[in-house]
Design a protein around this motif. Structure first.
Motif, PDB file in Angstrom:
ATOM      1  N   TYR A 177       0.836  -1.204   0.000  1.00 43.10           N
ATOM      2  CA  TYR A 177       0.000   0.000   0.000  1.00 43.10           C
ATOM      3  C   TYR A 177       0.867   1.249   0.000  1.00 43.10           C
ATOM      4  O   TYR A 177       1.999   1.251   0.514  1.00 43.10           O
ATOM      5  CB  TYR A 177      -0.945   0.011   1.205  1.00 43.10           C
ATOM      6  N   ASP A 178       0.331   2.295  -0.603  1.00 40.97           N
ATOM      7  CA  ASP A 178       1.000   3.584  -0.634  1.00 40.97           C
ATOM      8  C   ASP A 178       0.604   4.351   0.625  1.00 40.97           C
ATOM      9  O   ASP A 178      -0.540   4.810   0.758  1.00 40.97           O
ATOM     10  CB  ASP A 178       0.583   4.361  -1.890  1.00 40.97           C
ATOM     11  N   SER A 179       1.550   4.490   1.533  1.00 46.45           N
ATOM     12  CA  SER A 179       1.263   5.100   2.838  1.00 46.45           C
ATOM     13  C   SER A 179       0.928   6.581   2.733  1.00 46.45           C
ATOM     14  O   SER A 179       0.419   7.166   3.697  1.00 46.45           O
ATOM     15  CB  SER A 179       2.457   4.896   3.777  1.00 46.45           C
ATOM     16  N   LYS A 193     -13.303  -1.044   4.113  1.00 47.28           N
ATOM     17  CA  LYS A 193     -13.680   0.273   4.635  1.00 47.28           C
ATOM     18  C   LYS A 193     -13.705   1.332   3.524  1.00 47.28           C
ATOM     19  O   LYS A 193     -13.027   1.194   2.496  1.00 47.28           O
ATOM     20  CB  LYS A 193     -12.703   0.687   5.741  1.00 47.28           C
ATOM     21  N   PRO A 194     -14.460   2.410   3.722  1.00 45.71           N
ATOM     22  CA  PRO A 194     -14.573   3.473   2.713  1.00 45.71           C
ATOM     23  C   PRO A 194     -13.239   4.105   2.307  1.00 45.71           C
ATOM     24  O   PRO A 194     -13.102   4.597   1.186  1.00 45.71           O
ATOM     25  CB  PRO A 194     -15.484   4.496   3.393  1.00 45.71           C
ATOM     26  N   ALA A 195     -12.275   4.069   3.201  1.00 50.58           N
ATOM     27  CA  ALA A 195     -10.978   4.682   2.895  1.00 50.58           C
ATOM     28  C   ALA A 195     -10.283   4.020   1.710  1.00 50.58           C
ATOM     29  O   ALA A 195      -9.371   4.614   1.104  1.00 50.58           O
ATOM     30  CB  ALA A 195     -10.072   4.614   4.126  1.00 50.58           C
ATOM     31  N   TYR A 196     -10.723   2.799   1.355  1.00 44.18           N
ATOM     32  CA  TYR A 196     -10.070   2.048   0.273  1.00 44.18           C
ATOM     33  C   TYR A 196     -10.948   1.972  -0.978  1.00 44.18           C
ATOM     34  O   TYR A 196     -10.706   1.141  -1.857  1.00 44.18           O
ATOM     35  CB  TYR A 196      -9.718   0.644   0.763  1.00 44.18           C
ATOM     36  N   LYS A 197     -11.921   2.857  -1.074  1.00 44.99           N
ATOM     37  CA  LYS A 197     -12.843   2.840  -2.211  1.00 44.99           C
ATOM     38  C   LYS A 197     -12.078   3.071  -3.520  1.00 44.99           C
ATOM     39  O   LYS A 197     -11.338   4.036  -3.680  1.00 44.99           O
ATOM     40  CB  LYS A 197     -13.920   3.911  -2.046  1.00 44.99           C
ATOM     41  N   GLY A 198     -12.261   2.135  -4.461  1.00 43.39           N
ATOM     42  CA  GLY A 198     -11.615   2.237  -5.771  1.00 43.39           C
ATOM     43  C   GLY A 198     -10.109   2.129  -5.735  1.00 43.39           C
ATOM     44  O   GLY A 198      -9.427   2.641  -6.623  1.00 43.39           O
ATOM     45  N   LYS A 199      -9.580   1.412  -4.745  1.00 42.51           N
ATOM     46  CA  LYS A 199      -8.125   1.428  -4.552  1.00 42.51           C
ATOM     47  C   LYS A 199      -7.461   0.055  -4.467  1.00 42.51           C
ATOM     48  O   LYS A 199      -6.231  -0.023  -4.436  1.00 42.51           O
ATOM     49  CB  LYS A 199      -7.790   2.213  -3.279  1.00 42.51           C
ATOM     50  N   VAL A 200      -8.198  -1.052  -4.444  1.00 44.82           N
ATOM     51  CA  VAL A 200      -7.610  -2.370  -4.180  1.00 44.82           C
ATOM     52  C   VAL A 200      -7.552  -3.196  -5.464  1.00 44.82           C
ATOM     53  O   VAL A 200      -8.557  -3.358  -6.159  1.00 44.82           O
ATOM     54  CB  VAL A 200      -8.421  -3.129  -3.106  1.00 44.82           C
ATOM     55  N   ALA A 201      -6.373  -3.747  -5.748  1.00 41.23           N
ATOM     56  CA  ALA A 201      -6.187  -4.551  -6.961  1.00 41.23           C
ATOM     57  C   ALA A 201      -5.423  -5.829  -6.638  1.00 41.23           C
ATOM     58  O   ALA A 201      -4.737  -5.929  -5.613  1.00 41.23           O
ATOM     59  CB  ALA A 201      -5.428  -3.745  -8.018  1.00 41.23           C
ATOM     60  N   PRO A 262      -3.304   2.075  -5.461  1.00 42.95           N
ATOM     61  CA  PRO A 262      -2.556   2.314  -4.225  1.00 42.95           C
ATOM     62  C   PRO A 262      -2.546   1.158  -3.232  1.00 42.95           C
ATOM     63  O   PRO A 262      -1.847   1.227  -2.222  1.00 42.95           O
ATOM     64  CB  PRO A 262      -3.257   3.534  -3.629  1.00 42.95           C
ATOM     65  N   VAL A 263      -3.316   0.089  -3.521  1.00 41.24           N
ATOM     66  CA  VAL A 263      -3.283  -1.108  -2.673  1.00 41.24           C
ATOM     67  C   VAL A 263      -3.244  -2.321  -3.591  1.00 41.24           C
ATOM     68  O   VAL A 263      -4.089  -2.470  -4.474  1.00 41.24           O
ATOM     69  CB  VAL A 263      -4.521  -1.205  -1.751  1.00 41.24           C
ATOM     70  N   SER A 281      13.365   3.742  -9.482  1.00 41.87           N
ATOM     71  CA  SER A 281      12.104   3.591 -10.209  1.00 41.87           C
ATOM     72  C   SER A 281      10.935   3.209  -9.303  1.00 41.87           C
ATOM     73  O   SER A 281       9.795   3.127  -9.753  1.00 41.87           O
ATOM     74  CB  SER A 281      12.249   2.520 -11.301  1.00 41.87           C
ATOM     75  N   ALA A 282      11.220   2.963  -8.039  1.00 46.12           N
ATOM     76  CA  ALA A 282      10.196   2.477  -7.116  1.00 46.12           C
ATOM     77  C   ALA A 282       9.523   3.624  -6.366  1.00 46.12           C
ATOM     78  O   ALA A 282       9.885   4.791  -6.494  1.00 46.12           O
ATOM     79  CB  ALA A 282      10.808   1.495  -6.134  1.00 46.12           C
ATOM     80  N   ASN A 283       8.517   3.250  -5.572  1.00 43.96           N
ATOM     81  CA  ASN A 283       7.739   4.224  -4.801  1.00 43.96           C
ATOM     82  C   ASN A 283       8.266   4.251  -3.365  1.00 43.96           C
ATOM     83  O   ASN A 283       8.136   3.262  -2.642  1.00 43.96           O
ATOM     84  CB  ASN A 283       6.262   3.811  -4.821  1.00 43.96           C
ATOM     85  N   PRO A 284       8.827   5.359  -2.921  1.00 44.12           N
ATOM     86  CA  PRO A 284       9.399   5.419  -1.570  1.00 44.12           C
ATOM     87  C   PRO A 284       8.353   5.291  -0.468  1.00 44.12           C
ATOM     88  O   PRO A 284       8.698   5.011   0.688  1.00 44.12           O
ATOM     89  CB  PRO A 284      10.083   6.789  -1.531  1.00 44.12           C
ATOM     90  N   ASN A 285       7.074   5.494  -0.809  1.00 42.39           N
ATOM     91  CA  ASN A 285       6.010   5.404   0.185  1.00 42.39           C
ATOM     92  C   ASN A 285       5.336   4.020   0.212  1.00 42.39           C
ATOM     93  O   ASN A 285       4.384   3.820   0.952  1.00 42.39           O
ATOM     94  CB  ASN A 285       4.939   6.466  -0.106  1.00 42.39           C
ATOM     95  N   TRP A 286       5.835   3.088  -0.601  1.00 45.68           N
ATOM     96  CA  TRP A 286       5.193   1.780  -0.713  1.00 45.68           C
ATOM     97  C   TRP A 286       5.614   0.881   0.441  1.00 45.68           C
ATOM     98  O   TRP A 286       6.805   0.675   0.691  1.00 45.68           O
ATOM     99  CB  TRP A 286       5.567   1.138  -2.043  1.00 45.68           C
TER     100      TRP A 286
END
Length: 388
Positions: A177-179, A193-201, A262-263, A281-286
């Protein structure tokens, strides 16, 4: 395929660094140097039925035959997956006369089978498979026996007795997940939960890809299911879609970095490769989360295509993969290699890498061949109806 125990205890042991002398010895036994040039080259028809390097007259003969072919076709091996970028580059550096063609790097296990069937004996036929158990068990007619030089280092229940397949590595199912975009989840239930709406793959279609299917297995175990009952996992994703949280997007590093996915529920070694450990090339927040409790793993299988375009190079590739050098590269990615226990015993494991990755769990759930086959049938009949 033989029955494989659902839980296997893997013990971590003290180990010392792989010495320069051992590396030199490994290079000497598998080098493409002057010794291979003088070896007789085994005809392709005999290479296709070779079951060990001895059939080539030893490693020098195998290298000579592979050099004569000059090509190797691999399939569905993304560079960031289990360190395959470095593994492929290392093979080409060691055997510069052999050019690797990497086909469909983002494909699935089912895509490997489709490509092999479509190519037949053509020059573009995949030479080797890196394939999930459920798909392999339904296509054993496509593979041919071969035993690598250190066959005895692979545990008995990690391989087919005749050499038609053998485990190479496993990760653990994890939530990436992207923190900076979502709160840190602590359970699968949090993802509803609503916080993850449209975000999980997840990584593809669970009816086609072992990694995606394993995400369903994790959801099943976290929702009261078991290896013999994955229906709760299907139900979980149906609820995730109903909540508007599950998205049908194939996640990649690009979709993660753009914020589109993001998830991602996928193997730990892939999540780790997409985070800070992946470099520029990576995401530092991952972040990577392996949920507490029983871990879900699934060894992938190595196997050689019975109709390989380059049968000698295919066999040399397997020798390369099971060398301590490459088994340590798997480990460095966060994937536990099949020969880890033997490497710990012989002190060929890299202790710094093992310390950074952490010892494997004392037990983890992996579906047996029979359970994976039954789960695949249930996914085939129920996934599209419940999730789409």
């Amino acid at each position: 395929m033989q029955h494989i125990t659902t839980r296997r205890r893997i013990r971590a042991a003290a180990a010392v660094a792989l010495s320069g002398a051992m590396i030199a010895a490994l290079a000497a036994c598998s080098s493409g140097g002057s010794g291979s040039a003088s070896a007789d080259v085994l005809p392709k028809a005999k290479a296709e039925t070779a079951t060990s390097a001895a059939d080539f007259g030893g490693m020098k003969g195998l290298v000579a035959a592979a050099n004569a072919e000059g090509h190797l076709n691999v399939i569905t091996l993304p560079p960031s997956w289990a360190n395959y970028g470095k593994i492929i580059a290392g093979f080409e550096a060691k055997y510069p006369k052999i050019k690797i063609t990497s086909q469909n790097p983002n494909g699935s296990s089912a895509d490997e089978v489709s490509a092999a069937k479509a190519a037949g004996t053509g020059s573009n036929a995949p030479d080797v498979f890196d394939i999930g158990t459920a798909v392999l068990s339904q296509n054993l007619d496509l593979v041919t026996p071969y035993k690598v030089a250190n066959w005895s280092d692979i545990p008995a229940d990690f391989k087919d007795a005749s050499g038609k397949w053998y485990y190479d590595y496993t990760g653990l199912m994890s939530i990436g997940y992207d923190s900076s975009k979502v709160p840190a989840p602590t359970s699968m239930a949090d993802l509803l939960k609503p916080a993850y709406k449209g975000k999980v793959a997840i990584k593809g279609d669970p009816t086609q890809a072992n990694e995606a299917a394993s995400a369903v297995y994790l959801a099943a175990l976290e929702s009261g299911g078991s290896p013999t009952n994955i229906q709760p996992g299907i139900d979980f994703f149906a609820n995730l879609k109903k909540a508007g949280n599950f998205i049908s997007v194939l996640p990649t590093q690009a979709t993660v970095n753009s914020g589109q996915t993001p998830v991602v529920i996928q193997w730990s070694y892939n999540n780790l490769a997409w985070g800070p450990a992946g470099g520029s090339s990576a995401n530092p927040n991952w972040k990577t989360l392996v949920l507490p409790g029983t871990a879900v793993g699934s060894y992938y299988n190595q196997a050689i295509n019975a109709k390989a375009a380059n049968p000698a190079a295919a066999r040399l590739w397997e020798e390369w993969l099971y060398s301590p050098e490459v088994q340590n590269l798997y480990l460095a990615s966060g994937a536990y290699p099949a020969t880890l226990a033997a490497m710990q015993k012989s002190s060929t494991v890299d202790p710094a890498v093992l310390k950074s990755v952490g010892a494997p769990p004392s037990s983890f759930v992996q579906l047996t061949s029979e359970q994976a086959t039954a789960a695949a049938a249930l996914l085939k009949s129920g996934w599209s109806k419940a999730v789409g």
